[in-house]
Design a protein around this motif. Structure first.
Motif, PDB file in Angstrom:
ATOM      1  N   ARG A 181      25.199 -31.323  15.910  1.00  0.00           N
ATOM      2  CA  ARG A 181      25.750 -31.568  17.237  1.00  0.00           C
ATOM      3  C   ARG A 181      27.188 -31.074  17.372  1.00  0.00           C
ATOM      4  O   ARG A 181      27.692 -30.948  18.487  1.00  0.00           O
ATOM      5  CB  ARG A 181      25.661 -33.055  17.567  1.00  0.00           C
ATOM      6  N   VAL A 182      27.861 -30.830  16.255  1.00  0.00           N
ATOM      7  CA  VAL A 182      29.226 -30.298  16.329  1.00  0.00           C
ATOM      8  C   VAL A 182      29.216 -28.938  17.021  1.00  0.00           C
ATOM      9  O   VAL A 182      30.007 -28.672  17.931  1.00  0.00           O
ATOM     10  CB  VAL A 182      29.848 -30.178  14.924  1.00  0.00           C
ATOM     11  N   GLN A 183      28.304 -28.065  16.591  1.00  0.00           N
ATOM     12  CA  GLN A 183      28.227 -26.745  17.211  1.00  0.00           C
ATOM     13  C   GLN A 183      27.789 -26.845  18.663  1.00  0.00           C
ATOM     14  O   GLN A 183      28.249 -26.059  19.502  1.00  0.00           O
ATOM     15  CB  GLN A 183      27.257 -25.855  16.437  1.00  0.00           C
TER      16      GLN A 183
ATOM     17  N   ALA B  15      37.470 -27.170  18.081  1.00  0.00           N
ATOM     18  CA  ALA B  15      37.302 -27.083  16.627  1.00  0.00           C
ATOM     19  C   ALA B  15      37.287 -28.463  15.993  1.00  0.00           C
ATOM     20  O   ALA B  15      37.946 -29.393  16.460  1.00  0.00           O
ATOM     21  CB  ALA B  15      38.408 -26.244  16.002  1.00  0.00           C
ATOM     22  N   LEU B  16      36.502 -28.585  14.923  1.00  0.00           N
ATOM     23  CA  LEU B  16      36.534 -29.732  14.022  1.00  0.00           C
ATOM     24  C   LEU B  16      37.029 -29.224  12.687  1.00  0.00           C
ATOM     25  O   LEU B  16      36.554 -28.199  12.185  1.00  0.00           O
ATOM     26  CB  LEU B  16      35.146 -30.344  13.859  1.00  0.00           C
ATOM     27  N   CYS B  17      37.976 -29.945  12.084  1.00  0.00           N
ATOM     28  CA  CYS B  17      38.575 -29.509  10.822  1.00  0.00           C
ATOM     29  C   CYS B  17      38.568 -30.666   9.822  1.00  0.00           C
ATOM     30  O   CYS B  17      38.989 -31.779  10.151  1.00  0.00           O
ATOM     31  CB  CYS B  17      40.005 -29.021  11.067  1.00  0.00           C
TER      32      CYS B  17
ATOM     33  N   GLN C 147      35.186 -25.668  11.763  1.00  0.00           N
ATOM     34  CA  GLN C 147      34.098 -25.114  12.552  1.00  0.00           C
ATOM     35  C   GLN C 147      34.581 -25.082  13.989  1.00  0.00           C
ATOM     36  O   GLN C 147      34.965 -26.126  14.551  1.00  0.00           O
ATOM     37  CB  GLN C 147      32.851 -25.992  12.427  1.00  0.00           C
ATOM     38  N   GLY C 148      34.621 -23.894  14.576  1.00  0.00           N
ATOM     39  CA  GLY C 148      35.245 -23.811  15.880  1.00  0.00           C
ATOM     40  C   GLY C 148      34.769 -22.675  16.744  1.00  0.00           C
ATOM     41  O   GLY C 148      33.834 -21.933  16.390  1.00  0.00           O
ATOM     42  N   ALA C 149      35.419 -22.546  17.873  1.00  0.00           N
ATOM     43  CA  ALA C 149      35.066 -21.539  18.856  1.00  0.00           C
ATOM     44  C   ALA C 149      35.331 -20.140  18.316  1.00  0.00           C
ATOM     45  O   ALA C 149      36.157 -19.957  17.407  1.00  0.00           O
ATOM     46  CB  ALA C 149      35.881 -21.767  20.129  1.00  0.00           C
ATOM     47  N   PRO C 150      34.653 -19.142  18.850  1.00  0.00           N
ATOM     48  CA  PRO C 150      34.906 -17.747  18.442  1.00  0.00           C
ATOM     49  C   PRO C 150      36.370 -17.388  18.685  1.00  0.00           C
ATOM     50  O   PRO C 150      36.988 -17.854  19.640  1.00  0.00           O
ATOM     51  CB  PRO C 150      33.975 -16.939  19.346  1.00  0.00           C
ATOM     52  N   GLY C 151      36.892 -16.582  17.803  1.00  0.00           N
ATOM     53  CA  GLY C 151      38.271 -16.140  17.950  1.00  0.00           C
ATOM     54  C   GLY C 151      39.256 -16.886  17.082  1.00  0.00           C
ATOM     55  O   GLY C 151      40.362 -16.394  16.831  1.00  0.00           O
TER      56      GLY C 151
ATOM     57  N   LEU D   6      44.765 -24.248  14.804  1.00  0.00           N
ATOM     58  CA  LEU D   6      43.543 -24.169  15.591  1.00  0.00           C
ATOM     59  C   LEU D   6      43.803 -24.260  17.087  1.00  0.00           C
ATOM     60  O   LEU D   6      42.869 -24.375  17.879  1.00  0.00           O
ATOM     61  CB  LEU D   6      42.578 -25.279  15.149  1.00  0.00           C
ATOM     62  N   GLY D   7      45.071 -24.207  17.471  1.00  0.00           N
ATOM     63  CA  GLY D   7      45.407 -24.076  18.880  1.00  0.00           C
ATOM     64  C   GLY D   7      45.985 -25.294  19.558  1.00  0.00           C
ATOM     65  O   GLY D   7      46.301 -25.227  20.752  1.00  0.00           O
ATOM     66  N   ALA D   8      46.122 -26.420  18.874  1.00  0.00           N
ATOM     67  CA  ALA D   8      46.681 -27.610  19.512  1.00  0.00           C
ATOM     68  C   ALA D   8      48.141 -27.377  19.871  1.00  0.00           C
ATOM     69  O   ALA D   8      48.912 -26.843  19.070  1.00  0.00           O
ATOM     70  CB  ALA D   8      46.550 -28.813  18.586  1.00  0.00           C
ATOM     71  N   GLU D   9      48.516 -27.777  21.072  1.00  0.00           N
ATOM     72  CA  GLU D   9      49.891 -27.627  21.535  1.00  0.00           C
ATOM     73  C   GLU D   9      50.622 -28.956  21.617  1.00  0.00           C
ATOM     74  O   GLU D   9      51.837 -28.999  21.772  1.00  0.00           O
ATOM     75  CB  GLU D   9      49.887 -26.931  22.897  1.00  0.00           C
ATOM     76  N   LYS D  10      49.879 -30.039  21.532  1.00  0.00           N
ATOM     77  CA  LYS D  10      50.438 -31.384  21.393  1.00  0.00           C
ATOM     78  C   LYS D  10      49.438 -32.175  20.563  1.00  0.00           C
ATOM     79  O   LYS D  10      48.222 -31.916  20.620  1.00  0.00           O
ATOM     80  CB  LYS D  10      50.708 -32.024  22.751  1.00  0.00           C
ATOM     81  N   VAL D  11      49.923 -33.120  19.774  1.00  0.00           N
ATOM     82  CA  VAL D  11      49.060 -33.754  18.774  1.00  0.00           C
ATOM     83  C   VAL D  11      49.251 -35.268  18.779  1.00  0.00           C
ATOM     84  O   VAL D  11      50.379 -35.762  18.703  1.00  0.00           O
ATOM     85  CB  VAL D  11      49.360 -33.211  17.356  1.00  0.00           C
ATOM     86  N   LEU D  12      48.128 -35.976  18.869  1.00  0.00           N
ATOM     87  CA  LEU D  12      48.117 -37.421  18.653  1.00  0.00           C
ATOM     88  C   LEU D  12      47.728 -37.660  17.205  1.00  0.00           C
ATOM     89  O   LEU D  12      46.670 -37.207  16.753  1.00  0.00           O
ATOM     90  CB  LEU D  12      47.115 -38.103  19.584  1.00  0.00           C
TER      91      LEU D  12
END
Length: 408
Positions: free
Chosen positions: A134-136, A146-148, A164-168, A226-232
């Protein structure tokens, strides 16, 4: 992506054994701020050790945050220690005897895993409760970027963040750490949660891996790559509230030493990374925008941290110490783990429902206490009635903005 939000938001769940139940309580508070049919609001979900198990639970229910949290609550709220590692007398004695004989005589069979505890029950539980396919699905449907899951290689000495993440999305390499694209499976979760000495190492591809908190110098970094611009960040034991250092007379017990080692892995690196990121943000804020654009690819990253003081978790663990199976209590009593000074070890190993429920309640309370702060950080419309199902998903808008992480 929530309305009015143009940034990728990352969620980082640190490791900490049974302490990770606290994270589920915080997530419940967040879920209640949103309509019932709201998808996962986090573009990137990163987890380490037990935090990796929670991360996988959320990622496998990316289309519904509330469903993901409900599943995690059902697992943690019904936990028994024997669902994580064997507590029957034959299993405990055989494992302990093999461990001691290995220390004394060396390994007679190199194919047998060596550890104090047998965590095969955890592998079975994960297979029963997590559908990793279900992740994909969540990625393909746009609910997740993405899941890391991070683990530590025993041969290479590198901290490896499997994603496991989006293309690119591209792999990365930094000093002693790297990101590697992979289809996340149960073995990645078992490897990430393999606390040294307590649980056996797990082979993933060509190498044996242990707990992801080991040598994880920058726990927030994978989310940024993986592209996060702000992080909790939801931790499992922050800095002590004690203002005065206590005077001690007795020599530290084995459990106290082990607890210190575990805290240095699960807690200290995260606090240091947050401190470093805050310092970088402060430095960047002093550089004019036009100069920064020409001279650096670094950018400011907004970070919100939620983590209870470690002594609070230890105190809760001591209240529930009697719930630990008798075989395990006998096993760890000599180390001092059942005494106040060694309660830190208990707080990691006490996978019993009443203790986990108290931690979830603590996380929920903390989340509710910081409700407005979380609303602002997650760009949740404060005028939206969280319990109103009629609000539907019209307020949900998925916008995927790319970001430059070259300097991170």
């Amino acid at each position: 992506m929530l309305q009015g939000r143009a940034q990728h938001i990352g969620l980082v769940l640190s490791g900490g054994g049974a302490r990770a139940a606290y994270q589920v309580g915080v997530m419940r508070a967040i879920a209640e701020m949103l309509p019932g049919d709201t998808p996962n609001p986090f573009d990137v979900i990163c987890g380490t050790s037990a935090g990796g198990l929670n991360a996988a639970g959320l990622a496998t229910h990316a289309s519904s945050l509330r469903d993901g949290v409900a599943m995690l609550e059902s697992v943690w709220g019904e936990f028994r220690t024997d669902q994580v590692y064997r507590t029957d007398w034959p299993g405990v004695i055989a494992r302990g005897w093999r461990f001691m004989m290995t220390l004394a005589l060396g390994r007679l069979r190199r194919d047998l895993p060596i550890s104090l505890l047998d965590n095969n029950p955890l592998r079975q539980l994960l297979h029963e409760r997590l559908n990793m396919a279900r992740v994909q699905d969540g990625i393909d449907q746009g609910f997740l970027r993405a899941l890391c899951i991070t683990a530590s290689g025993y041969s290479s000495g590198e901290s490896v963040s499997f994603f496991q993440g989006a293309p690119g999305l591209e792999s990365w390499r930094r000093a002693r750490r790297l990101g590697l694209r992979s289809a996340i499976a149960i073995e990645h979760l078992m490897a990430s949660a393999a606390i040294p000495m307590f649980f056996p190492a797990v082979r993933v591809n060509r190498e044996f891996f242990g707990d992801g908190a080991l040598r994880q110098l920058s726990p927030i970094s994978p989310a940024l790559h993986l592209g996060a611009e702000k992080v909790l960040v939801i931790g499992v034991g922050g800095q002590s509230r004690r203002q005065v250092r206590e005077k001690t007379v007795a020599y530290p017990s084995i459990a106290q030493v082990v607890s210190h080692i575990m805290n240095s892995s699960f807690v200290d690196s995260l606090e240091a990374d947050v401190e470093r990121l805050t310092r970088i943000n402060r430095t960047l804020s002093l550089i004019p925008d036009e100069v920064r654009a020409q001279q650096t690819t670094l950018r400011e990253v907004d970070v919100l941290v939620m983590s209870p003081p470690a002594e609070v978790l230890d105190a809760i663990a001591m209240r529930h110490a009697r719930l630990l199976p008798k075989s395990i209590r006998m096993f760890v009593r000599g180390s001092g783990a059942t005494h106040r000074s060694g309660s830190g070890v208990l707080s990691y190993l006490l996978f019993e429902a009443p203790y986990c429920q108290d931690l979830m309640d603590l996380g929920y309370h903390d989340g509710c206490a910081r409700r407005e702060e979380l609303r602002r950080f997650l760009a949740i419309d404060s005028t939206l009635p969280a319990q109103d199902p009629a609000a539907g998903s019209n307020v949900i808008e998925f916008k995927r903005a790319e970001s430059n992480n070259a300097g991170l």
